[in-house]
Design a protein around this motif. Structure first.
Motif, short mmCIF file in Angstrom:
data_model
loop_
_atom_site.label_atom_id
_atom_site.label_comp_id
_atom_site.label_asym_id
_atom_site.label_seq_id
_atom_site.Cartn_x
_atom_site.Cartn_y
_atom_site.Cartn_z
N ASN A 58 0.85 -1.20 0.00
CA ASN A 58 0.00 0.00 0.00
C ASN A 58 0.88 1.24 0.00
N ASN A 60 0.14 4.22 0.35
CA ASN A 60 -0.36 5.27 1.23
C ASN A 60 -0.06 5.00 2.70
N ASP A 61 0.52 3.83 3.00
CA ASP A 61 0.78 3.46 4.39
C ASP A 61 2.19 2.91 4.53
N THR A 63 3.69 1.76 6.98
CA THR A 63 3.78 0.60 7.86
C THR A 63 3.34 -0.69 7.18
N ALA A 64 2.82 -0.58 5.96
CA ALA A 64 2.34 -1.77 5.24
C ALA A 64 3.53 -2.43 4.55
N ASP A 92 -2.05 -5.29 3.08
CA ASP A 92 -3.05 -4.40 2.50
C ASP A 92 -3.28 -4.84 1.07
N GLN A 104 -7.42 -4.49 4.74
CA GLN A 104 -6.44 -5.20 5.55
C GLN A 104 -6.77 -6.69 5.60
#
Length: 409
Positions: A58, A60-61, A63-64, A92, A104
């Motif tokens: 992902n 946009n994240d 931490t993904a 994700d 998720q």
């Protein structure tokens, strides 16, 4: 029902869990029905495509990182040829119906190699345990329980992952130290002087199973003779490197004063009895007499040297094989044998990492070695050594270290 009557393609499609087949390049080769259903992808969206084009992280994240962790696991399996079970991961997954929307998922993957006839990894079995519904505690009276459980499981998974990473870094540091120690202990090929020889050492990939293999090249005191030997210590890391150095040095000294290779191994075996970590070590040593054109040899549980005669015939020197060092409570004299050679022949000594593959008979590895030696018999020792390693070791490296010595006679 015989194997011929079983439709394994139908069995694969009906497996009750998510299973996909990947090439070593991480291209989807096949996927069962459950994988398609739970991943929300069609066969056309998977087969023939790169795994991480279908399932990217992902953007946009930050931490993904599930997909990056999966990539590391899969590449580890390709490199080592060994199964890798991953901790619970959060992934994700982008919606196919609403691009840009990410859902998720919590998957627990296990990645396993499929080996070809030559021992190389030809496919990866990627099995996924889908636990998203469990993590989200479906049926809870409110969303709070689901969120708490999800957060706890994800936190534990990340903690396990970070612990594994710290262990890998620690192992990598020990590996570097052990390899440096081994390099300082092994003799240089220049010890053979005018003799044409090539030596190679290839450490194991992705593990601490290094530094147990060693080789020895020594000029003998009487006549136009040399001693050539290889050995393998059970164990790995710094301890194995230290034991290896002790055994190699002891064999060098014993070879200079022994009447023959069997007596040299007798002395080495008695020495191994008082060295912690030397239990079940193997070794083979050859005394090469250039004046009489003979090779006298003895083996302590080690794969046989290969003598490539000038006309191209390969002879494995396996007529004087005995148990490993320190295998008998009361040692008895070891056997030795001799064979003749003509000018232009080549003798090759090696450790088991060159020929042994999991689930494969050792004779298959010896046949593979003989074929490679005949194919390159006219090459100089340096070229021959490189060719044999290229043809016999897996592309990503072997899971055991490998020592190789090539001497043109």
């Amino acid at each position: 029902m015989t194997d011929a009557e079983i439709d394994y393609a139908a069995v694969f499609r009906a497996l009750p869990g998510m299973v996909a087949l990947l090439t070593p390049q991480l291209i989807y080769a096949d996927a069962n029905e459950e994988f398609l259903r739970l991943s929300g992808r069609t066969r056309e969206q998977l087969i023939g495509r790169y795994l991480f084009d279908v399932f990217p992280d992902n953007p946009n994240d930050p931490t993904a990182t599930g997909m990056r962790d999966l990539a590391a696991s899969l590449r580890r399996v390709v490199a080592t040829g060994e199964r890798d079970a991953m901790a619970l991961q959060r992934y994700d997954v982008e919606s196919t119906e609403q691009p840009g929307q990410w859902e998720q998922r919590f998957w627990s993957p296990v990645n396993a190699p499929v080996h070809g006839p030559d021992g190389r990894v030809v496919l990866l079995v990627h099995r996924v345990e889908e636990v998203t519904e469990l993590v989200r505690a479906r049926g809870a009276p409110s969303g709070s329980r689901s969120r708490v459980l999800e957060a706890e499981l994800y936190t534990r998974a990340r903690e396990l992952q970070e612990l594994n990473e710290r262990l890998r870094q620690s192992h990598a540091r020990e590996r570097e130290v052990a390899l440096a120690l081994q390099e300082s202990m092994l003799p240089a090929p220049g010890q053979l002087g005018h003799r044409r020889a090539a030596v190679r050492y290839r450490p194991a990939v992705g593990s601490l199973n290094v530094c147990g293999d060693w080789y020895d090249l020594v000029d003998l005191v009487d006549g136009n003779r040399i001693g050539v030997a290889v050995g393998d210590v059970v164990g790995h890391g710094l301890e194995a490197a230290g034991v290896m150095g002790q055994l190699r040095s002891a064999l060098t000294a014993a070879s200079r004063v022994a009447k023959g290779p069997a007596q040299a191994l007798d002395v080495l075996g008695r020495y191994a009895h008082v060295v912690d970590g030397a239990e079940s070590a193997t070794a083979v040593t050859t005394f090469i007499d250039f004046d009489h054109h003979t090779i006298t040899y003895s083996s302590a549980g080690h794969p046989p040297p290969a003598l490539v005669h000038a006309e191209g015939r390969v002879e494995f020197l396996d007529q004087a094989t005995d148990p490993p060092l320190d295998a008998r409570p009361d040692p008895i004299p070891r056997p030795q044998a001799a064979t003749a050679f003509t000018d232009g022949a080549t003798v090759v000594l090696y450790t088991d990492g060159l020929i042994e593959r999991r689930g494969e008979d050792i004779d298959t590895g010896l046949d593979r070695l003989a074929t490679s030696l005949v194919r390159h018999k006219d090459a100089d020792p340096e070229t021959l050594a490189d060719a044999v390693l290229h043809e016999l070791l897996p592309p990503g490296g072997a899971t055991d270290d490998t020592a190789l010595i090539v001497v043109r006679l």
